[in-house]
Design an enzyme around this catalytic site. Structure first.
Site, PDB file in Angstrom:
ATOM      1  N   GLY A 155      14.277  20.211 -42.961  1.00  0.00           N
ATOM      2  CA  GLY A 155      14.958  21.376 -43.523  1.00  0.00           C
ATOM      3  C   GLY A 155      15.957  22.037 -42.595  1.00  0.00           C
ATOM      4  O   GLY A 155      16.359  23.181 -42.829  1.00  0.00           O
ATOM      5  N   GLY A 180      18.175  15.185 -41.075  1.00  0.00           N
ATOM      6  CA  GLY A 180      18.027  14.211 -42.139  1.00  0.00           C
ATOM      7  C   GLY A 180      19.067  14.356 -43.228  1.00  0.00           C
ATOM      8  O   GLY A 180      20.255  14.110 -43.026  1.00  0.00           O
ATOM      9  N   SER A 181      18.622  14.799 -44.412  1.00  0.00           N
ATOM     10  CA  SER A 181      19.484  14.740 -45.598  1.00  0.00           C
ATOM     11  C   SER A 181      20.684  15.670 -45.527  1.00  0.00           C
ATOM     12  O   SER A 181      21.668  15.462 -46.239  1.00  0.00           O
ATOM     13  CB  SER A 181      18.665  15.040 -46.854  1.00  0.00           C
ATOM     14  OG  SER A 181      18.081  16.321 -46.783  1.00  0.00           O
ATOM     15  N   ARG A 224      17.934   7.856 -43.001  1.00  0.00           N
ATOM     16  CA  ARG A 224      16.965   7.297 -43.948  1.00  0.00           C
ATOM     17  C   ARG A 224      17.680   6.732 -45.172  1.00  0.00           C
ATOM     18  O   ARG A 224      18.476   7.402 -45.804  1.00  0.00           O
ATOM     19  CB  ARG A 224      15.965   8.380 -44.386  1.00  0.00           C
ATOM     20  CG  ARG A 224      14.763   7.801 -45.150  1.00  0.00           C
ATOM     21  CD  ARG A 224      13.755   8.903 -45.511  1.00  0.00           C
ATOM     22  NE  ARG A 224      13.382   9.707 -44.367  1.00  0.00           N
ATOM     23  CZ  ARG A 224      12.478   9.352 -43.453  1.00  0.00           C
ATOM     24  NH1 ARG A 224      11.873   8.178 -43.550  1.00  0.00           N
ATOM     25  NH2 ARG A 224      12.188  10.164 -42.452  1.00  0.00           N
ATOM     26  N   THR A 232       9.669   6.856 -38.607  1.00  0.00           N
ATOM     27  CA  THR A 232       8.537   6.503 -39.485  1.00  0.00           C
ATOM     28  C   THR A 232       7.792   5.294 -38.939  1.00  0.00           C
ATOM     29  O   THR A 232       7.419   4.385 -39.662  1.00  0.00           O
ATOM     30  CB  THR A 232       9.003   6.276 -40.948  1.00  0.00           C
ATOM     31  OG1 THR A 232       9.997   7.260 -41.294  1.00  0.00           O
ATOM     32  CG2 THR A 232       7.841   6.441 -41.916  1.00  0.00           C
ATOM     33  N   LYS A 279       8.024  16.237 -31.656  1.00  0.00           N
ATOM     34  CA  LYS A 279       8.760  16.561 -32.879  1.00  0.00           C
ATOM     35  C   LYS A 279       7.878  17.474 -33.725  1.00  0.00           C
ATOM     36  O   LYS A 279       6.856  17.032 -34.243  1.00  0.00           O
ATOM     37  CB  LYS A 279       9.067  15.251 -33.616  1.00  0.00           C
ATOM     38  CG  LYS A 279       9.745  15.410 -34.938  1.00  0.00           C
ATOM     39  CD  LYS A 279      10.065  14.040 -35.525  1.00  0.00           C
ATOM     40  CE  LYS A 279       9.142  13.690 -36.655  1.00  0.00           C
ATOM     41  NZ  LYS A 279       9.560  12.467 -37.372  1.00  0.00           N
ATOM     42  N   GLU A 303      18.468   7.475 -35.262  1.00  0.00           N
ATOM     43  CA  GLU A 303      17.185   6.975 -35.774  1.00  0.00           C
ATOM     44  C   GLU A 303      17.381   6.310 -37.134  1.00  0.00           C
ATOM     45  O   GLU A 303      17.996   6.899 -38.029  1.00  0.00           O
ATOM     46  CB  GLU A 303      16.205   8.138 -35.910  1.00  0.00           C
ATOM     47  CG  GLU A 303      14.956   7.830 -36.714  1.00  0.00           C
ATOM     48  CD  GLU A 303      14.142   9.077 -37.047  1.00  0.00           C
ATOM     49  OE1 GLU A 303      13.340   9.009 -37.995  1.00  0.00           O
ATOM     50  OE2 GLU A 303      14.315  10.127 -36.393  1.00  0.00           O
TER      51      GLU A 303
END
Length: 208
Positions: free
Chosen positions: A163, A183-184, A21, A73, A133, A44
């Site tokens: 998370g 993700g992050s 992202r 998204t 998911k 992704e």
């Protein structure tokens, strides 16, 4: 579904989806190559990133046969068409929009909708989802996942997203998680390819 064998093979090699992202087209190739070098096979690019369709097109061309690339998204049917035109094969959503799922399945693409309840899960399956998911994972627990797994089709994969870090994967795996979207903790906007590679290797070690 023409892309299902490739997805199954990629997932068997590494059941982790890299969520990039915020990445830009100019950053996508070195970061994508770093992920593949680390062992990732599923990438992704969320559609709320800068010029995401261009990033998908560049990475899909550069990594053909080595990784599956797609969009996250994805909220509308028109976005499915745009991703497919760019060469993307993964359609990943935070929600379970049955029209988006059906449009994805109709194009022979891989559909990974977001679900939070058994009702959403079964609606997504009926619409043609490839895998599910569970999102956001922070709002669920391994106990919830285990209860869902008891009623879902055994062959239906459930991935956890939200998370996830290398230290909290094992309880989810024990409860029946098939894999994870990362993700992050894997990629933040502006991260170098070297940093992403190091993070990716840490996640792969967390599977063992």
């Amino acid at each position: 579904m023409p892309h299902l064998p490739a997805f199954n093979a990629a997932f068997e090699r590494c059941p982790l989806i890299a969520i990039l992202r915020g990445i830009t087209p100019d950053e996508i190739l070195p970061v994508g190559e770093a992920l593949i070098d680390a062992g990732f096979t599923l990438i992704e690019i969320p559609l709320n990133s800068p010029d995401p369709v261009e990033s998908i097109a560049r990475l899909a061309r550069a990594t053909e046969g080595r990784a599956m690339v797609g969009a996250g998204t994805v909220l509308r049917e028109a976005e499915v068409a745009a991703v497919a035109a760019a060469g993307g094969t993964l359609i990943i959503s935070p929600n379970a929009n049955t029209q988006v799922i059906a449009a994805t399945a109709a194009r022979g693409l891989v559909s990974l909708p977001g679900i939070a309840t058994p009702t959403e899960a079964f609606a997504a399956i009926d619409a043609g989802a490839t895998a599910l998911k569970l999102f956001p994972a922070e709002a669920a627990s391994p106990v919830v996942l285990k209860a869902m797994r008891a009623v879902l089709p055994k062959a239906m994969r459930v991935l956890l997203v939200g998370g996830i870090n290398p230290d909290n994967m094992q309880p989810w795996l024990d409860a029946g998680a098939a894999g994870f979207g990362l993700g992050s903790a894997l990629y933040k906007p502006g991260a170098s390819a070297d940093d992403v590679y190091a993070n990716a290797k840490a996640f792969i070690r967390g599977l063992k």
